[in-house]
Design an enzyme around this catalytic site. Structure first.
Site: not given
Ligand code: SIN
Length: 527
Positions: A14, A35, A43, A46, A48, A113, A210, A231, A277, A338, A373, A378
């Protein structure tokens, strides 16, 4: 057993794995292990984007304030300050290196967001940000001759040297079908979270915890595992993928409706659909409980159709594949696991308590997310702390000539059970984690679940043979126990951790983290 030498091992492909490897490639030979395949990481999914305070009227201070607020009293402000300030530098650097984020009217386009006070989310390819970033970084990594990428390589364990320093890894090479030991002066774990231990998750199949499990076994401190972010808006798709419907859909005007078609979030929070969230997820579950449907609706039909297709091409096309047209129809959505806020405890330099072992990205707990978060922090964390890991290793290497010592060769245990049984346990684990350690938790459910986890762990200990499904399942059981025990201990509700018996935040738990270590923990781990 094949012995190989490299300067640095990086686990994971990622943003944090690739960015640390890319930088470490400037000071030595790097071996990246995954793996499955390069694209099998969080990643890649992702949507947003990447939160960064670069838009007009925004500042790192406001970004920090929003991050601390979302984290519900559990973030470390020093770490958050590093995140938001260095985040600005790292994103600028990424752009300079050639990463293309979306523009509108000739300027970088920032979206909104949940729980952000400003439009500060950069995106790429509309809603394909993670994929674009991963492809961009992969391209750079592949240009470096001294970075080797090994796919289909399962890391079984960390390996110590005679001075108790982490000095390598034991792996199963799934292509050559042989065990290998990589000896390295530094091992970086960037292997992501553990969404797969829940039934519905936006995470890909590889996310079985892991990294946390192997670090725990080796004696790493593991922190904040009770905090799992759900999420709110994943596609309701029983038995199939809980495909993410990005928060930016709500940021651009999407609303949530209950069975009756009512826009219910207005009743729950002043920010309505853009509330934190955990608030949205619990509100949705409440609405679901009082209806005849196991989902609520996401409605974006009031937006211009062309804009919807251009802004959210991945979501639009995926939903079309399920026979849904988001321009004209409401989308059934329900919360799904999520993001893992907890993980391998590191300092702000990415160092763990074990010499030679570093961690960054979702697998690490750097204290920047606290109990919840903030959306799109992230990818930023991945960049910032991957770079810090590189800087730390560089400084340590300059200060001390790497002196090689002998590895303690791990003893390979023979475990095993019929595949069918493994599959059954994995399925039951995911169902039970969702029901008993999901969005809403209570003491009875958590205790029952812990008993079940212990019982299944015993079953696995008693059997013979070796296979990858089994290694994953052991890791999932170990991580499940870490989550459940921490959730039992925290007798309050904070951020994503909600306990029915203690529905309020309790000030005595503010700034208090649950840290588990092995040995020291009362629990036996599956080795
Ligand atoms: C999303 O696009 O809603 C995910 C964004 C995130 O979890 O940071």
């Amino acid at each position: 057993m094949n012995y190989l030498k490299t300067d640095f091992v990086v686990m994971g492909t990622g943003i944090s794995g690739l960015y640390s490897a890319l930088n470490l490639g400037d000071i030595g030979n790097v071996t990246i292990l995954t793996k499955k395949h390069l694209e099998d990481c969080n990643t890649q999914h992702a949507q947003g984007g990447i939160a960064v305070a670069l838009s007009k009227g925004d500042s790192w201070f406001l970004h920090m304030k929003d991050t601390l607020e979302a984290g519900a009293g559990l973030c470390e402000s020093k770490s958050v300050e590093i995140l938001v300030k260095e985040g600005q530098k790292q994103v600028r650097k990424l752009i300079k290196m050639g990463m293309k984020f979306d523009h509108a009217k000739g300027e970088l386009d920032f979206t909104l967001e949940g729980a952000h006070s400003k439009r500060r989310i950069l995106h790429a390819g509309g809603d394909a940000t993670g994929k674009k970033v991963r492809e961009f970084l992969t391209g750079l990594v592949k240009k470096k001759k001294n970075i080797q990428i090994k796919e289909e390589t399962f890391v079984i364990d960390l390996v110590n040297d005679e001075n108790d320093k982490i000095a390598g890894v034991l792996v199963w090479d799934g292509i050559e079908k042989e065990y290998e030991i990589y000896q390295a002066s530094a091992v970086v774990i960037a292997s992501g979270g553990c969404g797969q231990i829940y039934e519905n998750t936006t995470n890909p199949d590889v996310t079985t915890g892991d990294g946390v499990a192997m670090a725990y076994k080796a004696g790493s401190e593991i922190m904040d595992m009770e905090f799992i972010q759900f999420h709110p808006t994943a596609l309701y798709n029983p038995g199939g993928l809980s495909f993410l419907i990005s928060e930016s859909v709500r940021g651009e005007g999407g609303v949530l409706r209950n069975e009756k078609g009512e826009r219910f979030m207005l009743r729950y929070h002043k920010l309505a659909e853009l509330a934190p969230r955990d608030v949205v997820s619990r509100a949705m579950l409440n609405e679901i409980e009082n209806s005849n449907k196991p989902y609520v609706w996401m409605d974006i039909t009031h937006l211009d159709s062309d804009y919807v297709v251009q802004r959210f091409p991945t979501i639009f096309n995926t939903l079309q594949g399920y026979g849904l047209d988001m321009r004209k129809e409401w989308i059934p959505v329900a919360p799904a696991a999520h993001y893992t806020m907890g993980g391998i405890k590191t300092d702000t330099f990415g160092r763990t308590n074990l010499p030679g072992l570093y961690a960054c990205g979702e697998v690490a707990c750097t204290d920047v997310h606290g109990a919840n978060r903030l959306a799109s922090n992230s990818l930023l964390e991945g960049l910032v702390f991957a770079y810090r890991v590189y800087q730390t290793i560089k400084i340590e290497r300059e200060a001390k000539e790497a002196n090689e010592s002998d590895l303690i060769v791990p003893y390979l245990k023979n475990y095993g059970m019929p595949s069918l049984k493994l599959g059954e346990i994995r399925k039951e684990l995911r169902t039970r984690m969702t029901e008993e350690a999901g969005v809403i938790r209570n003491e009875k459910g958590l205790k029952n679940l812990l008993d079940w986890l212990r019982e299944k762990s015993e079953l696995i200990c008693d059997t013979k043979n070796v296979n990858e499904d089994l290694w994953e399942l052991k890791n999932m059981l170990n991580v499940g126990k870490l989550i459940v025990k921490s959730a039992l201990l925290r007798e309050e509700s904070r951020g994503t951790h909600f306990r029915v018996e203690y529905p309020k935040q309790d000030s005595k738990w503010a700034y208090t983290h649950i840290i588990r270590t092995f040995p020291g923990d009362e629990e036996n781990v599956l080795e």
